[in-house]
Each structure stands twice: as structure tokens, then as C-alpha cells.
Design a protein around this motif. Structure first.
Motif, PDB file in Angstrom:
ATOM      1  N   ASN A 165      69.090  51.326  20.384  1.00 50.61           N
ATOM      2  CA  ASN A 165      67.924  50.538  19.988  1.00 50.61           C
ATOM      3  C   ASN A 165      68.358  49.074  19.898  1.00 50.61           C
ATOM      4  O   ASN A 165      69.010  48.666  18.942  1.00 50.61           O
ATOM      5  CB  ASN A 165      67.386  51.038  18.641  1.00 50.61           C
ATOM      6  N   ILE A 166      68.010  48.299  20.921  1.00 49.16           N
ATOM      7  CA  ILE A 166      68.531  46.938  21.079  1.00 49.16           C
ATOM      8  C   ILE A 166      67.594  45.909  20.450  1.00 49.16           C
ATOM      9  O   ILE A 166      66.374  45.986  20.606  1.00 49.16           O
ATOM     10  CB  ILE A 166      68.725  46.592  22.568  1.00 49.16           C
ATOM     11  N   SER A 167      68.172  44.942  19.765  1.00 50.14           N
ATOM     12  CA  SER A 167      67.392  43.835  19.197  1.00 50.14           C
ATOM     13  C   SER A 167      67.422  42.632  20.137  1.00 50.14           C
ATOM     14  O   SER A 167      68.491  42.236  20.603  1.00 50.14           O
ATOM     15  CB  SER A 167      67.966  43.425  17.834  1.00 50.14           C
ATOM     16  N   PRO A 168      66.260  42.036  20.440  1.00 53.34           N
ATOM     17  CA  PRO A 168      66.228  40.824  21.260  1.00 53.34           C
ATOM     18  C   PRO A 168      66.345  39.547  20.428  1.00 53.34           C
ATOM     19  O   PRO A 168      65.951  38.472  20.868  1.00 53.34           O
ATOM     20  CB  PRO A 168      64.858  40.916  21.944  1.00 53.34           C
ATOM     21  N   ALA A 169      66.894  39.666  19.217  1.00 57.02           N
ATOM     22  CA  ALA A 169      66.946  38.528  18.300  1.00 57.02           C
ATOM     23  C   ALA A 169      67.720  37.346  18.873  1.00 57.02           C
ATOM     24  O   ALA A 169      67.354  36.184  18.654  1.00 57.02           O
ATOM     25  CB  ALA A 169      67.566  38.963  16.967  1.00 57.02           C
ATOM     26  N   LEU A 170      68.791  37.609  19.605  1.00 60.29           N
ATOM     27  CA  LEU A 170      69.587  36.525  20.194  1.00 60.29           C
ATOM     28  C   LEU A 170      68.754  35.728  21.185  1.00 60.29           C
ATOM     29  O   LEU A 170      68.770  34.487  21.165  1.00 60.29           O
ATOM     30  CB  LEU A 170      70.821  37.103  20.887  1.00 60.29           C
ATOM     31  N   GLN A 171      68.017  36.428  22.050  1.00 60.50           N
ATOM     32  CA  GLN A 171      67.218  35.726  23.066  1.00 60.50           C
ATOM     33  C   GLN A 171      66.088  34.916  22.435  1.00 60.50           C
ATOM     34  O   GLN A 171      65.773  33.824  22.897  1.00 60.50           O
ATOM     35  CB  GLN A 171      66.651  36.743  24.070  1.00 60.50           C
ATOM     36  N   PHE A 172      65.482  35.441  21.362  1.00 57.91           N
ATOM     37  CA  PHE A 172      64.461  34.675  20.661  1.00 57.91           C
ATOM     38  C   PHE A 172      65.070  33.413  20.048  1.00 57.91           C
ATOM     39  O   PHE A 172      64.485  32.331  20.107  1.00 57.91           O
ATOM     40  CB  PHE A 172      63.808  35.522  19.565  1.00 57.91           C
TER      41      PHE A 172
END
Length: 364
Positions: A165-172
Motif C-alpha cells: 500500500n504505497i503513499s504518494p506523499a513524496l510526489q505531492f
């Protein structure tokens, strides 16, 4: 590097983005192509079959599917039907079945987890996401890669299989700090806000990395009635400190009709917020754009950031208030990492890279 021979199968719903992911991987590995041709042709009755164009024997196969891509159509009895999430999921199973158990390992990359909004029972009703996961296990799928699952506890359905379950927090974070050069990252000028209690974990993660405070809205619903499959929201109650003169960032997993986000933005604006930004992993915009256009014209928010993990309507990409966050390199990195049997820790929770991005921004 692993000896596993890499193969990528993209269903039609993910074909364009898969080409870019393939190009990235080919550039990294100095290879010509990892894509394996696959189709799901249909009969006039609407029935279909999965067909793979080349051998997958002993390969490490990654199947990419976007169950939210409603731009595709097929003919049934002479009429055009728009493909639903159910249709995309059935095509996924057909392609897995066409592999005939010959692949060494199969990983399904399904950014929006099918039926993940139906994640728990509240009465005599189906639990579709759990059934889907058990079906994929039965079909021989070894790993599932998804993003920002509506309820991460769905991983408990398959305790012995891999669900990333990957978080896109870095890209945001990268997109936000690239688009705006005047963000003051401190507790007096910036706050992350959860639009409901379900988004709290995401907001806690962002707030802790940025070192700022957080707020949360509690959704009061009318549980006596059901409208369009859900209990309508009566009101949003805010829990948090003063927003006067601050930049506010709302973080959620999806925007469906947009009504809930607009209501939250309105309340934040009424509390004196300077600017309002929205981070949403999946921009479904199933209710069209009229309400959001009107809210933007009224100054209720400044920018909406969503990823390209699901199909983006051409009309959306032209909106002045919209910023698309590409995840192609990240998906390529995930496939590369899994294929080489390396640790996924830095990709699933990219806290260190987020801190590096924030520190570099503050040194400017």
C-alpha cells in the motif's frame, strides 16, 4: 540484480501510462522492451476472453490495470457500453487466466483498489473488496501493489500474500513546493487538515514530516437514508486551532462528486484561511466539474493536486486550478525494486526523502 526475467502486461485501461513506465525501465536497464502484448476481445454478446501475444513462461509478470478508466467502451448487441470497474476487473482475471500458471510470479499493479470503498459490513451486504482479494489469491497472484487504500486493514484479508500500500506523499510534497515558492513551513503559517476521521492517518503523516499542526473535520451523516449508495452528510464539524491567515492543505484519498471537499473548503475559508490547497490521490470527479468551477470562482480553494494513477479526463487537465502529479517514475521504481527483490520500505513510507525535499526548499 535478480535473475527473474521482467515482463509487463498493460490492460487497455492503463496502456498509455504503461508505455511511459516501460520507457523509464528500459532507460534504467538498457533494455529494448518489457511490454507483453495482451488483449481482451469481445463477442457480440458482450462476453470476452483474455489473449496474450507471447510467452510468459518463468517470467516475473506485472499486470497494470486502472479500474476507474471510464473512457473505454465496447459493443454489446450492436450498442456501445462504457466499461465499469466490474468490466475492468473481469478483464484482469481473464489476462491472469491466460497466463496459464506458467509465469514464475505475478504481481497486479492496481492503483485504485477495486471496491475499496466497500471495505466493511454494516448490515446484510456484500464485502466486495475482500472477495476480490481472495479471488486474486486463488488465481495465483503473488503480490498486489495499490496506492493509498481507502482502508489499509484490507491487507488483513491476505496475511500470507504481499499487498504493498504505497503513499504518494513524496510526489505531492515535490509538486506542491515546486508550484509555490512562498510557502512558509511552520506552525504559524501552515496547517494540514483531514476532511473526515478516515483521512486522519494521512494528515498526521504529512503534519509530522512538515513539523506543523493539523486539524480534522468530523462528518455527521444521516444514517436513516441512503442517497446514491451512501448516507448523505449533514454537516462537517471542525476540530483544530485557529486558521486565521494560514495556508491550509486538505489531504484525502479521493475526490468523487466534490461536494464534501467544497463544503470543507467553505468552512476553512470562513475561519479566515489565506489559501486552501487540496491533495487527493484519486481525482474521480464523478459529478462533473460545474460545482468545482463555481467554488474556484468564489475563491473557496486555490489549487487541486491529484495523481495520474487513474484516468484523467481531458477537460480536467485544462482547468486553471488543477495540477497533475505524475506517478510514472514511482511505479517504474516499484516494479524495478520488486523485480530485484529489494526492500520496499523507502517507497512505501518516503519520510526521509520528504524531509530532504522540505529542507532543500527552506534553504532557498
Amino acid at each position: 540484480m535478480s535473475d527473474r526475467q521482467l515482463g509487463i502486461i498493460a490492460l487497455e485501461s492503463y496502456a498509455d501510462r504503461a508505455k511511459r513506465i516501460n520507457q523509464i525501465l528500459c532507460g534504467w536497464r538498457k533494455e529494448e522492451n518489457f511490454l507483453i502484448e495482451a488483449q481482451c476481445p469481445r463477442f457480440a454478446s458482450g462476453e470476452a476472453k483474455g489473449v496474450i501475444g507471447q510467452s510468459v513462461r518463468d517470467k516475473d509478470i506485472y499486470i497494470l490495470v486502472d479500474v476507474c478508466n471510464n473512457s473505454l467502451k465496447y459493443k454489446m448487441d450492436g450498442e456501445l457500453n462504457r466499461m465499469s470497474p466490474d468490466d475492468h476487473y473481469q478483464d484482469l482475471k481473464r489476462v491472469i487466466a491466460a497466463c496459464n500458471g506458467k509465469a514464475e510470479r505475478i504481481t497486479v499493479v492496481m492503483p485504485f483498489l477495486y471496491e475499496s470503498r466497500q471495505h466493511r459490513k454494516t448490515g446484510r451486504e456484500s464485502l466486495d473488496c475482500a472477495v476480490m482479494l481472495k479471488e486474486l489469491e486463488f488465481l495465483g497472484v503473488d503480490n498486489i501493489v495499490t496506492f493509498d487504500a481507502h482502508d489499509p486493514r484490507m491487507q488483513n484479508v491476505l496475511p500470507l500474500n504481499g499487498i504493498e500500500n504505497i503513499s504518494p506523499a513524496l510526489q505531492f510534497t515535490q509538486a506542491f513546493l515546486t508550484e509555490y515558492e512562498d510557502i512558509q513551513i511552520d506552525s504559524d503559517h501552515l496547517m494540514f487538515i483531514a476532511p473526515d476521521e478516515g483521512a486522519t492517518e494521512r494528515v498526521v503523516f504529512f503534519a509530522s514530516i512538515f513539523g506543523v499542526n493539523l486539524g480534522m473535520f468530523y462528518k455527521r451523516r444521516d444514517y436513516a437514508n441512503i442517497v446514491d449508495g451512501t448516507n448523505p452528510i449533514i454537516a462537517h464539524d471542525f476540530c483544530g486551532g485557529s486558521l486565521e491567515g494560514m495556508d491550509a492543505v486538505i489531504v484525502d484519498d479521493m475526490i468523487a462528486s466534490g461536494g464534501s471537499i467544497i463544503d470543507v473548503c467553505k468552512q476553512i475559508k470562513e475561519r479566515g484561511a489565506r489559501r486552501i490547497f487540496v491533495f487527493s490521490t484519486f481525482g474521480l470527479f464523478s459529478g462533473g466539474f460545474a460545482k468545482l468551477d463555481r467554488a474556484y470562482e468564489e475563491g473557496l480553494f486555490d489549487r487541486i493536486f491529484t495523481t495520474n494513477l487513474v484516468y484523467q479526463k481531458p477537460e480536467l487537465l485544462e482547468k486553471e486550478y488543477y495540477c497533475s502529479v505524475s506517478m510514472n517514475h514511482y511505479i517504474a521504481a516499484i516494479i524495478d525494486t520488486l523485480n530485484k527483490s529489494k526492500s520496499m520500505q523507502n517507497l512505501t513510507k518516503p519520510a526521509d526523502r520528504m524531509k530532504e525535499t522540505i529542507n532543500a526548499y527552506m534553504r532557498k
